[in-house]
Write an enzyme that holds these catalytic residues in place. Sequence first.
Site, PDB file in Angstrom:
ATOM      1  N   LYS A  98      21.537  31.442 -21.027  1.00  0.00           N
ATOM      2  CA  LYS A  98      20.109  31.637 -20.767  1.00  0.00           C
ATOM      3  C   LYS A  98      19.237  31.502 -22.026  1.00  0.00           C
ATOM      4  O   LYS A  98      18.092  31.089 -21.962  1.00  0.00           O
ATOM      5  CB  LYS A  98      19.862  33.018 -20.142  1.00  0.00           C
ATOM      6  CG  LYS A  98      20.492  33.221 -18.783  1.00  0.00           C
ATOM      7  CD  LYS A  98      19.609  32.668 -17.706  1.00  0.00           C
ATOM      8  CE  LYS A  98      20.110  32.880 -16.288  1.00  0.00           C
ATOM      9  NZ  LYS A  98      21.370  33.501 -16.020  1.00  0.00           N
ATOM     10  N   GLU A 144      11.251  36.804 -14.595  1.00  0.00           N
ATOM     11  CA  GLU A 144      12.036  37.450 -13.542  1.00  0.00           C
ATOM     12  C   GLU A 144      13.478  37.495 -14.012  1.00  0.00           C
ATOM     13  O   GLU A 144      13.881  36.716 -14.896  1.00  0.00           O
ATOM     14  CB  GLU A 144      11.938  36.651 -12.242  1.00  0.00           C
ATOM     15  CG  GLU A 144      12.924  35.466 -12.101  1.00  0.00           C
ATOM     16  CD  GLU A 144      12.712  34.343 -13.106  1.00  0.00           C
ATOM     17  OE1 GLU A 144      11.600  34.254 -13.666  1.00  0.00           O
ATOM     18  OE2 GLU A 144      13.654  33.557 -13.344  1.00  0.00           O
ATOM     19  N   SER A 194      29.574  30.039 -18.529  1.00  0.00           N
ATOM     20  CA  SER A 194      28.136  30.332 -18.647  1.00  0.00           C
ATOM     21  C   SER A 194      27.838  31.654 -19.331  1.00  0.00           C
ATOM     22  O   SER A 194      26.791  31.808 -19.953  1.00  0.00           O
ATOM     23  CB  SER A 194      27.482  30.287 -17.266  1.00  0.00           C
ATOM     24  OG  SER A 194      28.126  31.168 -16.374  1.00  0.00           O
TER      25      SER A 194
HETATM   26  C1  PLP Z   1      22.035  33.595 -14.732  1.00  0.00           C
HETATM   27  C2  PLP Z   1      23.421  33.242 -14.838  1.00  0.00           C
HETATM   28  C3  PLP Z   1      24.020  32.258 -14.018  1.00  0.00           C
HETATM   29  C4  PLP Z   1      23.288  31.589 -12.896  1.00  0.00           C
HETATM   30  O1  PLP Z   1      22.154  30.881 -13.244  1.00  0.00           O
HETATM   31  P1  PLP Z   1      22.129  29.307 -13.311  1.00  0.00           P
HETATM   32  O2  PLP Z   1      20.683  29.002 -13.470  1.00  0.00           O
HETATM   33  O3  PLP Z   1      22.686  28.791 -12.026  1.00  0.00           O
HETATM   34  O4  PLP Z   1      22.935  28.896 -14.463  1.00  0.00           O
HETATM   35  C5  PLP Z   1      25.330  31.904 -14.242  1.00  0.00           C
HETATM   36  N1  PLP Z   1      26.070  32.517 -15.196  1.00  0.00           N
HETATM   37  C6  PLP Z   1      25.550  33.478 -15.986  1.00  0.00           C
HETATM   38  C7  PLP Z   1      26.421  34.113 -17.011  1.00  0.00           C
HETATM   39  C8  PLP Z   1      24.224  33.877 -15.845  1.00  0.00           C
HETATM   40  O5  PLP Z   1      23.719  34.827 -16.630  1.00  0.00           O
END
Ligand code: PLP
Length: 400
Positions: free
Chosen positions: A93, A115, A382
């Site tokens: 993020k 948000e 992610s």
């Molecule tokens: C917010 C988040 C997601 C999902 O958001 P995307 O916009 O689909 O990437 C996925 N993994 C993590 C660790 C997150 O914090």
Amino acid sequence: MESNNNLPDKNGFFGEYGGKFVPETLMYALEELENTYNKLKDNNEFKKQFYKDLSEFVGRPSPLYFAERLTKHYGSGSIWLKREDLNHTGAHKINNTIGQILLAKYMGKKRIIAETGAGQHGVATATVAARLGLECHIYMGAEDVQRQSLNVYRIKLLGAQVHSVDSGSATLKDALNEALRDWVTNVDDTYYIIGSVTGPHPYPMIVRDFNSVVGEELIEQSKESFNTMPDAIVACVGGGSNAMGAFYPFININQTRLIGVEAAGNGLQTGEHAAPLNDGSPGVLHGALSYLMQDEAGQVKATKSVSAGLDYPGVGPEHSWLKDSGRAEYVAVDDDEALEAFHQVSELEGIIPALETAHAFAYLETLMKEFDDQSNIIVNVSGRGDKDINTVAEIDGIKI
Ligand SMILES: *Cc1c(COP(=O)(O)O)cnc(C)c1O
């Protein structure tokens, strides 16, 4: 920040998806944002500052790491991990918030709003706002305030205010509604940092471009690590920003399969899930036309996922376009499969993944059967799972 196709078009459409379905009061703000972004994105000073911040504050580039025991476990093809979990604040993020706070600064905005679902975007936004000394307000569904209490406190420690949202299902979509309402009221001095490739144009494009640093690094790292482009990139899809950032630079590299994994919650067939690309239809939500979970009357349906960051009824419009065009594939795994992968990766690799990321890992169970020894598969990690430990412990019946 390179462009790999000419989308979106000048009206913000990816094929038939996207656009700007917002009240008139926001049209001027969106145009102002689009003009600023178009001016800055190829500006050398701006790019230099963006990549400097990513390097010095976030710790980029994140490694591409060979997952040896996971690879042995499946016995076909090499599994590589793109370690976005190692970024400062623990997820992808921050790539986007670093870029958008620079836009806010350039536009002279003094007040930042955002948000958040799992709280990762709230933390990433509060972090960059603190760094620049800007007032910051985070909208979060009351349900998520409960299940992500650690991130709520992190946001407060960073000097931002958390607004708990009780309307609707009290999750991410309701937080987004409230943030949009705030923006309509305070548009003159306020910059809205959207956290995924969702919302009205130009947000899906801007958030994609800032996250594309992930895919850009992957092209270089793939050459260094295995001398060719990967056979597949697997990423979880909530709104779709981590997936889009990894996919985008590969759109014209046809040897690489692009695979997005949605949350099947209690199972696709139960209807209790958060998988609009697998079991939804086109409709308008939060200012854009895209696949959406809706009933026959067009009412947005309730979602279900163990993972707060995937618990969203919509998805970014570029993913809808990639699905229809066939360039990317979208699959889904349910809560139980994701939880199993959460434990498996923790034990096999010494990496506790976010519950969102665990969905991408869980799909390897199916995917690795389609590959031979020579193949290279990249999983976009992610985020890290620290924020989810209370949730998992509760499900496992363990008191901590
Ligand atoms: C917010 C988040 C997601 C999902 O958001 P995307 O916009 O689909 O990437 C996925 N993994 C993590 C660790 C997150 O914090």
